[in-house]
Write a protein that holds these residues in place. Sequence first.
Motif: not given
Length: 519
Positions: A101, A121-123, A152, A155, A158
């Motif tokens: 996360t 959540y970490n891509h 990364t 993420t 986002e």
Amino acid sequence: MERKKAAEGLSRKIYLELDAPSEEDSASCQERILKALQAEGIEARLSVKVMRMLYPLCEKADWRVTVSLAYDGTGWQAVMIEAGDTSKEHYGLAVDLGSTTVVMQLVDCNTGEVLAMESVYNHQIAFGEDILTRIFYSKDQPEHLEEIRRATVDTFCEVMDRLTAASGIDTGKCISMVAAGNTTMIHFLIGMDAFCVFSAPYAVRADRPGFCSGADLGIPVLGYVFCYPAKANYLGGDIISGMVAVGIHKKETISLFFDVGTNGELVIGNRDFLLCGAGAAGPALEGGVVKTGMRAADGAVEGVRLVDGQFELDVIGEKDPVGICGSGIVDLLSELFLHGWVDLRGILQPEKSEKIALHRESEGEEEEYAVCYGPGLWFYQSDINEFLRTKAAAATMMEYIMSEAGIGQEDVSDFYMAGAFGTHVQKEAAVNIGMYPDVDRERIHTAGNSSLDGARMLLLDRGILKELDEILELMSYVQFGAVEDFLHKMVAASALPHTDLGRYPSVAAKLERMRRGGK
């Protein structure tokens, strides 16, 4: 919340009222701004982006402008210029870059107030649930490494978009960002092969990346992203950031800091010495391996009580239970042990309850004893065995590092438990099963997301940069995996709460009360 003035942080916004050029004063726009900043006690440089904006912005703004300044480790760089006085709109970002996360805070750098916090959540998970899978996927494969680096950055983008939606503030106007993550995560963020983290001689590519241009990383901030430094391959910037948050390096008394997760990272010491270590604890702490285990999400059992032979459950989101997370497992095992449903070896005692029966999770598996803790939810003997290995590793890490430091637990004034697991676990339950030491509970502190806290503190106080050098210089590192008798010590810690019950007097007293029919 501790609040810092903008002048002390990694960014500044300065409103300037400049004299317009004339035949008597033909100084350049650049010189006018730099001299006005010097009058404020600031030596700065203008980025190419800002120089391109000087005309026609300065003229249209009647020479009333606000300059955004980003600290780059050596000095100030002007990274944005705006018409009028926008100095009150001064924002930055603090990030905990986790392997599962990513948590980010939008911070008002004038007041220190957290305006919004979001997580995603970490891509990177698309390339492997665990870090090791991602490391092997990208090893000597530049195109795969770029995929993970891009994931990364995506993420970050986002979660920044979510912060913008939540706050109404454009996070693209943030000047600086501070990111704290383990060594592998920082390698992936920058785009460096991380196999060195896992493989001997463990000489990582970069352990002090420092200030990186947001534009170079692909992260939409105006200035720089500061990455917390690491001490070693398995002791990364998230731990250094956590230490800054709890301040053990400033204390006269001795403290122990433990970030509990799949890996365990510990630091013990004070302002005079810091001994640190890292090693594998086990995925059971985060719900992994356990058959009905899950992350701490809606539907996860996070608390358990055994009352008159029946389980009472606390479920995240107040939903129907669908699994159990780390804090729930600790509670469950504690209750089973105190009520005699498992013995000191962790073996289920089927004669104690009808809820303990032979069961299998799915077709094709062998039956084994398990306890039904919720509708259709079973906790198996193999789950208990796995968790006991995990808790034994965590307990042994603490025991070993105290031994190496030459001190006993009575000499430690404060125990700080950090990370997602350390945040939610009940202290009493953790002591009951021997995961935490049996000390005055007021000496055990929940440190929360100390990695994120340390990132925010540095964003607001660049004086911490000097502390980082002092911390790293003080630290001595122990690799638990290289300790010869570590596994032997783990065997003793595998019992509930320990083979030597004398180490846990409060637990022994509870067991005696339970035996006599008390509570």
